[in-house]
Design an enzyme around this catalytic site. Structure first.
Site, PDB file in Angstrom:
ATOM      1  N   ASP A  90       2.023 -21.541  18.678  1.00  0.00           N
ATOM      2  CA  ASP A  90       3.434 -21.914  18.861  1.00  0.00           C
ATOM      3  C   ASP A  90       3.941 -21.632  20.275  1.00  0.00           C
ATOM      4  OD1 ASP A  90       3.652 -19.159  18.870  1.00  0.00           O
ATOM      5  OD2 ASP A  90       5.415 -19.106  17.561  1.00  0.00           O
ATOM      6  N   LYS A  91       3.052 -21.178  21.153  1.00  0.00           N
ATOM      7  CA  LYS A  91       3.510 -20.833  22.504  1.00  0.00           C
ATOM      8  C   LYS A  91       3.605 -22.091  23.383  1.00  0.00           C
ATOM      9  CE  LYS A  91       3.860 -16.509  21.510  1.00  0.00           C
ATOM     10  NZ  LYS A  91       3.753 -16.614  20.059  1.00  0.00           N
TER      11      LYS A  91
END
Ligand SMILES: Cc1ncc(COP(=O)(O)O)c(C=O)c1O
Length: 372
Positions: free
Chosen positions: A182-183
Site C-alpha cells: 500500500d506504499k
C-alpha cells in the site's frame, strides 16, 4: 468506470513484469545486481549517505533500534497515532514504547510533549512521518541533542517526502522506509534503512547478512542475521522508482481534485497541510462526525474506504506491562474517531473521484443514490 473503486491499489504494469521475468531468467533470484542498483537509486533519491535494504519496514525499524543498542531497560518515545509496527519494533528489542499525543491537525508527534515524556530510561525518539507529511524535525532534533537521545525516523509512509527541502529518513541516526503493497512505491514486501553514519551503516551490513560483509564466506566476524531482500523485489523496486515522480504527481492531483469537489461540503474537513513539509498524500484523508456511518454508506456503493489508525495506547495488545502512556492523549483518539481515508490510488480516474464525492454529498444531503 470500474464496478468497485478500491481504497488503494499498487501502480504496477509491464515494467515490473519485465523486471521479474529478467530476474527469473537470469537464474540469480536472491540479492544481486538489481539490489545494488536499487540501493544506489535510493541513495540518489533520498540524499542519505548510506542505504541498505531490509525485508520490510517493521524489521528495518527493529534493526535500527537494535544497532543503536536499544534494549530491555530502555524506553523509546513513539507517537500514539501510527501503524502498530512503529511500537512493536520497539517491543521486539525488549524496550518499552512510551506513547505521546500528536498534533490535532497533522497527526504528527507534538514536539512539546516529548520532553515531559523523557525519563532516565529514555534512549530514543521515533518520529513517524504519518500519511506522507513530515514530522517537525527541527524541534525533535533539538530535543534529542539536548537530552542525548537517538532518533529513528519511521519514514515507512514517507518516500518522496521532504522536510525543509531534505528527504525524510535522513535527519535521525537511522531512517526506515517500507515498500509494502500500500506504499507510494512497492516491492510487495520490502524496506530500507537509511543513515549518514559510516559506522552504523557498516554495522547494519553485518547485521543483515549473517554477520559478514561478503556473501559466500562461512567466516562470520560478527553476530548477524538474515535481513536481506531478493532481486525479484529489487527489480520491481527499480521499475517503481522510475514511476515515482508520476505517482506522486497523480496522488497530489487527485487529492487536489477531491478538495475542490468537497470544498462546499461543510461536514467534511481536510487535515491541515504543514508548509514545512513537501507532502506526498499517502492517503486522501477527511475528517467527519461519524466516519463509520459514512464509510458504511460508501462501501455500499462499492467505494473502498479505511478508518484511521486506532490509538496505539488503546490497542488490545498493549497494556501497562509492555508500554507506557505519557500525559493525556486526546488528539490521537479524536483522529481515529473522525478520520476516514477515501480511495487514494494514483490511478484513480476523474470520473471515479467525482463519483466518490457525489456519494459523500448524497450522504450529507440525506438523499438516496442507487448503488451500482
Ligand atoms: C507508519 C508505519 N510504520 C511501519 C510500517 C511497517 O512496514 P512494513 O509493513 O513494511 O513492515 C508501516 C507500514 O506497513 C507504516 O505505515
Amino acid at each position: 468506470m470500474r464496478t468497485t473503486i478500491p481504497q488503494f491499489e499498487p501502480y504496477l504494469g509491464q515494467e515490473e513484469i519485465f523486471q521479474v521475468n529478467e530476474v527469473l531468467r537470469s537464474g540469480w533470484i536472491t540479492e544481486g545486481a538489481r539490489s545494488q542498483e536499487f540501493v544506489k537509486r535510493l541513495v540518489a533519491l533520498t540524499g542519505a549517505r548510506y542505504v541498505s535494504l531490509a525485508p520490510n519496514g517493521t524489521l528495518a525499524l527493529y534493526a535500527a533500534l537494535k544497532l543503536l543498542g536499544i534494549r530491555e531497560e530502555d524506553e523509546v518515545i513513539v507517537p500514539d497515532f501510527t501503524f502498530l509496527a512503529s511500537a512493536t519494533a520497539v517491543v521486539l528489542t525488549g524496550a518499552t514504547p512510551v506513547f505521546v499525543d500528536v498534533d490535532s491537525a497533522t497527526f504528527n508527534i507534538l514536539p512539546e510533549l516529548i520532553e515531559p515524556a523523557i525519563t532516565k530510561r529514555t534512549k530514543a525518539i521515533m518520529p513517524v512521518h504519518i500519511y506522507g507529511q513530515a514530522a517537525k524535525m527541527d524541534a525533535i532534533l533539538d530535543i534529542a541533542k539536548r537530552h542525548n537521545l537517538k532518533i529513528v525516523e519511521d519514514a515507512a509512509q514517507g518516500i518522496g517526502v521532504s522536510y525543509k527541502g531534505r528527504h525524510v529518513g535522513t535527519f535521525g541516526d537511522f531512517g526506515c522506509l517500507s515498500f509494502f503493497a500500500d506504499k507510494t512505491i512497492t516491492t510487495g514486501e520490502g524496506g530500507a534503512v537509511l543513515t549518514n553514519d559510516p559506522g552504523l551503516a557498516e554495522a547494519h551490513l553485518y547485521f543483515r547478512n549473517q554477520g559478514r560483509l561478503e556473501r559466500g564466506s562461512f567466516i562470520h566476524p560478527r553476530l548477524g542475521y538474515n535481513f536481506r531482500l531478493t532481486d525479484v523485489q529489487a527489480g520491481i523496486g527499480l521499475a517503481q522508482l522510475d514511476k515515482l515522480a508520476e505517482i506522486v504527481e497523480m496522488k497530489r492531483k487527485n487529492e487536489h481534485f477531491y478538495r475542490e469537489l468537497l470544498a462546499e461540503v461543510n461536514q467534511v474537513t481536510f487535515p491541515t497541510v504543514d508548509r514545512d513539509s513537501e507532502r506526498v498524500p499517502f492517503r486522501v484523508n477527511i475528517l467527519v462526525a461519524d466516519p463509520e456511518k459514512l464509510g458504511g454508506f460508501l462501501e455500499a456503493r462499492k467505494i473502498g474506504v479505511r478508518r484511521f489508525f486506532y490509538p496505539i495506547h488503546r490497542q488490545p495488545c498493549f497494556n501497562g506491562h509492555n508500554s507506557r502512556v505519557s500525559g493525556v492523549i486526546q488528539n490521537s483518539v479524536r483522529a481515529f474517531e473522525h478520520g476516514l481515508s477515501l480511495p487514494s490510488s494514483a490511478r484513480l480516474r476523474t470520473e471515479e473521484i467525482r463519483y466518490v464525492c457525489a456519494a459523500i454529498c448524497d450522504f450529507f444531503a440525506g438523499t438516496h443514490v442507487p448503488s451500482r
